[in-house]
Design an enzyme around this catalytic site. Sequence first.
Site, PDB file in Angstrom:
ATOM      1  N   GLU A 172       0.823  -1.211   0.000  1.00  0.00           N
ATOM      2  CA  GLU A 172       0.000   0.000   0.000  1.00  0.00           C
ATOM      3  C   GLU A 172       0.858   1.262   0.000  1.00  0.00           C
ATOM      4  OE1 GLU A 172      -3.601  -2.194   2.499  1.00  0.00           O
ATOM      5  OE2 GLU A 172      -2.763  -0.310   3.257  1.00  0.00           O
ATOM      6  N   CYS A 186       3.581   8.711   0.372  1.00  0.00           N
ATOM      7  CA  CYS A 186       4.120   7.883   1.444  1.00  0.00           C
ATOM      8  C   CYS A 186       4.320   6.482   0.888  1.00  0.00           C
ATOM      9  CB  CYS A 186       3.152   7.873   2.623  1.00  0.00           C
ATOM     10  SG  CYS A 186       3.643   6.805   3.994  1.00  0.00           S
ATOM     11  N   CYS A 193       6.067  -5.978   8.318  1.00  0.00           N
ATOM     12  CA  CYS A 193       7.193  -5.407   9.053  1.00  0.00           C
ATOM     13  C   CYS A 193       7.579  -6.351  10.182  1.00  0.00           C
ATOM     14  CB  CYS A 193       6.815  -4.041   9.635  1.00  0.00           C
ATOM     15  SG  CYS A 193       8.172  -3.210  10.498  1.00  0.00           S
ATOM     16  N   CYS A 197       6.135  -3.232  16.429  1.00  0.00           N
ATOM     17  CA  CYS A 197       5.724  -2.112  17.278  1.00  0.00           C
ATOM     18  C   CYS A 197       4.268  -2.323  17.657  1.00  0.00           C
ATOM     19  CB  CYS A 197       5.910  -0.785  16.542  1.00  0.00           C
ATOM     20  SG  CYS A 197       7.642  -0.415  16.179  1.00  0.00           S
ATOM     21  N   CYS A 200       1.185  -0.433  15.960  1.00  0.00           N
ATOM     22  CA  CYS A 200       1.176  -0.344  14.500  1.00  0.00           C
ATOM     23  C   CYS A 200       0.447  -1.530  13.885  1.00  0.00           C
ATOM     24  CB  CYS A 200       2.614  -0.279  13.974  1.00  0.00           C
ATOM     25  SG  CYS A 200       2.725  -0.179  12.166  1.00  0.00           S
ATOM     26  N   GLY A 243       6.501  -1.289   6.571  1.00  0.00           N
ATOM     27  CA  GLY A 243       7.861  -1.766   6.712  1.00  0.00           C
ATOM     28  C   GLY A 243       8.789  -0.833   7.459  1.00  0.00           C
ATOM     29  N   GLU A 244       9.927  -1.367   7.852  1.00  0.00           N
ATOM     30  CA  GLU A 244      11.044  -0.627   8.454  1.00  0.00           C
ATOM     31  C   GLU A 244      12.069  -0.382   7.352  1.00  0.00           C
ATOM     32  OE1 GLU A 244      13.951   1.136   9.739  1.00  0.00           O
ATOM     33  OE2 GLU A 244      12.605   0.807  11.445  1.00  0.00           O
ATOM     34  N   LEU A 298      10.400   7.763  17.854  1.00  0.00           N
ATOM     35  CA  LEU A 298      10.877   7.700  19.240  1.00  0.00           C
ATOM     36  C   LEU A 298       9.802   7.089  20.153  1.00  0.00           C
ATOM     37  CD1 LEU A 298      13.527   8.453  20.586  1.00  0.00           C
ATOM     38  CD2 LEU A 298      12.519  10.653  21.211  1.00  0.00           C
ATOM     39  N   ASN A 374      -3.667   6.394  15.623  1.00  0.00           N
ATOM     40  CA  ASN A 374      -4.801   6.062  14.765  1.00  0.00           C
ATOM     41  C   ASN A 374      -5.287   4.647  15.106  1.00  0.00           C
ATOM     42  OD1 ASN A 374      -4.766   8.491  13.015  1.00  0.00           O
ATOM     43  ND2 ASN A 374      -2.727   7.731  12.508  1.00  0.00           N
ATOM     44  N   CYS A 417      -1.282   7.090   9.496  1.00  0.00           N
ATOM     45  CA  CYS A 417      -0.049   6.550  10.065  1.00  0.00           C
ATOM     46  C   CYS A 417      -0.340   5.348  10.951  1.00  0.00           C
ATOM     47  CB  CYS A 417       0.633   7.653  10.876  1.00  0.00           C
ATOM     48  SG  CYS A 417       2.153   7.162  11.690  1.00  0.00           S
TER      49      CYS A 417
END
Length: 445
Positions: A172, A186, A193, A197, A200, A243-244, A298, A374, A417
Amino acid sequence: MSMRSWMMRRMGMAILVPPNPIPSIIPTFPRSFTTLTTPFLTTSRRLTLSAPSSSSSSHYHFSDFGEGDCVANAIPWNGSKVLLKGMTYTQLQKWVQSHGYRPGQAMMLWKRMYGNDIWAFHTDELEGLNKDFKKMLSEKAEFRALSLKEIRTAADGTRKILFALDDGMVVETVVIPCDRGRTTVCVSSQVGCAMNCQFCYTGRMGLRRHLTAAEIVEQAVFARRMLTSEVGSITNVVFMGMGEPLHNIDNVIKAADIMVDEQGLQFSPRKVTISTSGLVPQLRRFLHESKCALAVSLNATTDEVRNWIMPINRKYKLDLLLGTLREELCSKRNYKVLFEYVMLEGINDSDDDAKRLIELVKGIPCKINLISFNPHSGSFFRPTKEERMIEFRNTLAGGGCTVFLRLSRGDDQMAACGQLGKPGTIQAPLLRVPQQFQMAIGNSA
């Protein structure tokens, strides 16, 4: 087992990863979950193939084709065609010359793929090129790395683009218009990923595979080709999709280099931002090799909280991450890192957090983005209320920080996000909630 034997044994699986032991910082998945991988944190160069051996594509993928390598060293992928968007200009020039054509033809081709408002997807759009050269391209080259699956438009005008990959997976991309004449694309760097996290949605998927440089670049090319007339000039790129990015650093740096090429897409390096959760060795390499901007997620002011919501912190603690930034940015003039801080009610939004954050970033040229969480299915976190976010921002500003509130965009289409992707029935594990936050989580469950 030798690397060659290992590669031959693994070719039938959905993911190709080196046979490293699983790092202790990342929770393991059930043995049956063979499509997920965990991060291997290394700075060495490696080859990442873009699809499993069952893929029906017939491309060469230049995911590790060095600038000094000859074209003969390219890795074939089930056929004979070269994927053009997987090459830098230097590589494209060498490839064109290897077929008996002059470097000038390579530049004309490059400009038709990336410049002159053409963004060519096939040879019929290569007006002005030598007829024999176009014939060779139709036989030997492939222009497209992605197939459009769907475009979803949110109430605020944000577009979420779903692309199908050669192996059937979906990635996406989000295009975010702005009234001030700045439109951002974006892009994603991976399918899923590995960082897990906890806030996420993409992290629920685990890592399915890395994207190739071509698959990353084409997200930006497609956005310009299909949406410029609707949303205006696309001026910014952020690697903040699925992804990272620094877990896929070779392909990300290569894709970013193509995006900022002055004869091609012509994005300003300062307007191409690579985000990371804090892979310190790759972060060092990025700051040495790329001119693009850096964003660091962070999201916490203590190791205890960050260990929980961002497991990568168990390997690269806050002191190491922030100390590395202080050290590396000393030698970069007029360069500021962007700190992203997703605000989670009752978790990281206290007055003490604001005061600690001021101290943590001292000595680092930076800006801070405060981002509203979100919500998505399966998450027990809640977004910090707007009034509290404003108080938090004011505390940071009073402490001398440059700080902004970032509004959610596209959340009604799961385009905001932390909302991208589609986890399967088997998902990355939720981690143990620290004792002091169990009540906050329990109240939102």
